[in-house]
Design an enzyme around this catalytic site. Sequence first.
Site, short mmCIF file in Angstrom:
data_model
loop_
_atom_site.label_atom_id
_atom_site.label_comp_id
_atom_site.label_asym_id
_atom_site.label_seq_id
_atom_site.Cartn_x
_atom_site.Cartn_y
_atom_site.Cartn_z
N SER A 59 0.84 -1.06 -0.67
CA SER A 59 -0.24 -0.04 0.25
C SER A 59 0.73 0.89 -0.41
O SER A 59 0.76 1.80 -0.53
CB SER A 59 -1.39 0.16 1.54
N GLU A 60 1.78 0.64 0.41
CA GLU A 60 3.30 2.38 0.55
C GLU A 60 3.25 3.33 -0.58
O GLU A 60 3.43 3.36 -0.72
CB GLU A 60 3.91 2.59 1.92
N ILE A 61 3.87 1.47 -1.12
CA ILE A 61 4.73 2.35 -2.74
C ILE A 61 3.57 2.41 -4.09
O ILE A 61 3.44 2.78 -4.51
CB ILE A 61 5.10 0.41 -3.47
#
Length: 292
Positions: A59-61
């Site tokens: 999710s962060e990428i």
Amino acid sequence: MKKSTQTLLKSSGPVFSHTHLTDEAVAEFRCEVFTFYQRHGRHDMLWRHTDDPYRILVSEIMLQQTQVERVSLRYPAFIVAFPDPATLAKAPLSEVFAAWQGMGYNRRAVSLKKCAEKLENEHKGKVPCDPQVLATFPGIGPATASSICAFAFNLPVVFIETNIRRVFIHFFFSGAESVTDAEILPLVERTLDRENPRVWYWALMDLGTELKKSVPNPNRKSTAYVKQAPFAGSDRRIRGMILKYLIVTFPAREKAIAAQVSEEPARVRRILAALEGEGFILKGKDGYRLAE
């Protein structure tokens, strides 16, 4: 008298001093941020309902350069297709690109697959909880590494991203003409809720998103601010169209690709050379195809 959160959002001058931040001011700032989050927080994001480090890394990428709304649409299917590092590491790049369609900045899809390979080959499939180690992974810089550690492991790390930057400039530097991250970082550290950094950073990010809608963008005062170039007509758009075409049509010759994306052959040739040099595609005697 303590101001309401809505009043603080609309304030045109510094609400808190960035040069003399008292314990009382820290407590008031935290209260305002958490109050906003309790009332208006974005509690429906799937990645906020898991503590699986791999899923949070994904999710962060995804969120690095893509709006939350678009990630919310693509993230569930991506996780179903690649539920763990082993599955993603083994997947053909064409399948990863297919699942990534609509996210933009396809280089992140390649980085994410390489991250999965690194996890499998060097970390027994486990996401490390050390931001300095994570920062060595493809496509993961210091800020993303720290955000993964905050959200996956609830570690009290200190980092800045665009929404966090917007909050601190609005509340502490709104009277300034230019603000550096070096000036903001001590405030992030000073105000950090070390008992629950995960929720604290969620709250800051959600407040930063609201500020973007409520006031002229405070981030324009940041020395780190860069206005994004228009997408229409850009090389980035053509690159995405080429990769999308090669997912289902391969091998494909340069002439067919140029016709598909409706661009001048010379420009397409230059972009194809760049994609090949970056490892996205391969050129064979029968045309171009995605790299595996």
